[in-house]
Design an enzyme around this catalytic site. Structure first.
Site, PDB file in Angstrom:
ATOM      1  CB  CYS A  75      -0.934  -0.004   1.201  1.00 46.22           C
ATOM      2  SG  CYS A  75      -0.055  -0.083   2.801  1.00 46.22           S
ATOM      3  CG  HIS A 115      -3.931  -0.061   4.695  1.00 42.59           C
ATOM      4  ND1 HIS A 115      -3.275  -0.538   3.577  1.00 42.59           N
ATOM      5  CD2 HIS A 115      -5.185   0.283   4.269  1.00 42.59           C
ATOM      6  CE1 HIS A 115      -4.094  -0.503   2.535  1.00 42.59           C
ATOM      7  NE2 HIS A 115      -5.248   0.012   2.929  1.00 42.59           N
ATOM      8  CG  ASP A 130      -6.915   1.139  -0.214  1.00 42.63           C
ATOM      9  OD1 ASP A 130      -5.909   0.856  -0.892  1.00 42.63           O
ATOM     10  OD2 ASP A 130      -7.082   0.745   0.950  1.00 42.63           O
TER      11      ASP A 130
END
EC number: 2.3.1.5
Length: 306
Positions: A75, A115, A130
């Site tokens: 991420c 994250h 995302d």
């Protein structure tokens, strides 16, 4: 006279990497187009970590790794690159750090604050953007609501965001959770139950202007993953992405021991186990190249030598 491009060099690089014809990105539908293109190209993978080839990260390093060298990433790489891309189009966007719930037990948190997520403010509403939550990808911005009443559907399932109280991970008391579930066509009933993906506070903004690669949030999160005592992402190689065979979508998952295709609509799996010897490394690399379009590993991670 040479035509003057309306796009920056980085925007053109990003468009080329995701295989998308350059165009102005102005609306949520435009952002959705970009998110879908990202899912076609970027693999969620930890190969630099398991092969001990990590380096400190900033925008220039990420461009070199993911845009120029055709790598994937976790991420903190992929979402950060999308952040810079949308920022250059004038979007009100910021990065936050949240905590992913253990997707197997749903009883604890994996790597608190590990994250990195994009939040955009579009027409005075906040949305989650995302493109790097494994293959749990909404493929369009998810509205941040109090009650989770606005649901986004993609080929991978249903997604919503709702407000919560007393959601504590580490030293943070988060205000919202992202929840997801599989499609109604999914054959496994348990998959159609809403579960928590991750918790976050959309206003807990991190400083993304720091370009000192040793102290960026991207480098700090990368180190959290490396130091995680469970070693879930630091010792076990993983690559996963959405693949489209022209008629249906599947999730491709590559581990040290196997390659699995999971039909997004039904959940049916087709699994290939690798030989339990050093040739498994060769099979792993073959799949990296043929399925994920990733460069092969040059050094053998310890897990293949056990």
């Amino acid at each position: 006279m040479e035509a003057i491009s309306i796009f920056s060099d980085y925007q053109l690089q990003f468009f080329k990497r995701i295989g998308m014809k350059p165009k102005p990105i102005e609306t949520l539908d435009d952002v959705s187009d970009v998110m879908k293109a990202c899912s076609n190209v970027f693999s969620f993978e930890n190969l630099d970590i398991v092969s001990n080839s990590c380096e400190p990260l900033n925008k220039d390093v990420l461009i070199k790794q993911v845009i120029c060298n055709n790598q994937g990433g976790l991420c903190y790489k992929i979402n950060t690159l999308l952040y810079h891309f949308l920022l250059e189009f004038g979007f009100k966007i910021h990065i936050i750090r949240g905590s992913v719930e253990n997707q197997e037990t749903h009883s604890d948190w994996n790597i608190p604050t590990g994250h990195m997520i994009n939040i955009i403010n579009f027409e005075n509403r906040l949305y989650v953007v995302d493109v790097a939550f494994g293959c749990n990808l909404s493929l369009r911005p998810i509205p941040i609501t109090d009650d989770g009443s606005e649901v986004v559907e993609s080929c991978t399932g249903l997604y919503r965001v709702r407000k919560v109280e007393n959601c504590v991970s580490g030293k943070y008391n988060y205000t919202h959770i992202l929840e997801h579930r599989k499609l109604d066509s999914f054959l496994i009933e348990s998959g159609k139950t809403w579960v928590t993906g991750y918790a976050f506070d959309p206003l807990l903004i991190v400083d993304n202007n720091n370009n000192n690669e040793k102290t960026t949030h991207q480098t700090l999160v990368q180190q959290l993953v490396i130091d995680d005592p469970t070693k879930e992402f630091s010792t076990k190689p993983l690559a996963t992405k959405i693949v489209n065979d022209g008629s249906s979508f599947s999730i491709a998952t590559l581990t040290a021991n196997s390659f699995t295709l999971t039909d997004c609509k039904t959940g049916q799996k087709t699994k290939t186990n690798f030989d339990n010897d050093k040739s498994s490394f060769e099979q792993f690399n073959q799949h990296l190249i043929s399925i994920f379009n990733l460069p092969p590993l040059k050094t053998i991670p310890p897990i293949f030598l056990n």
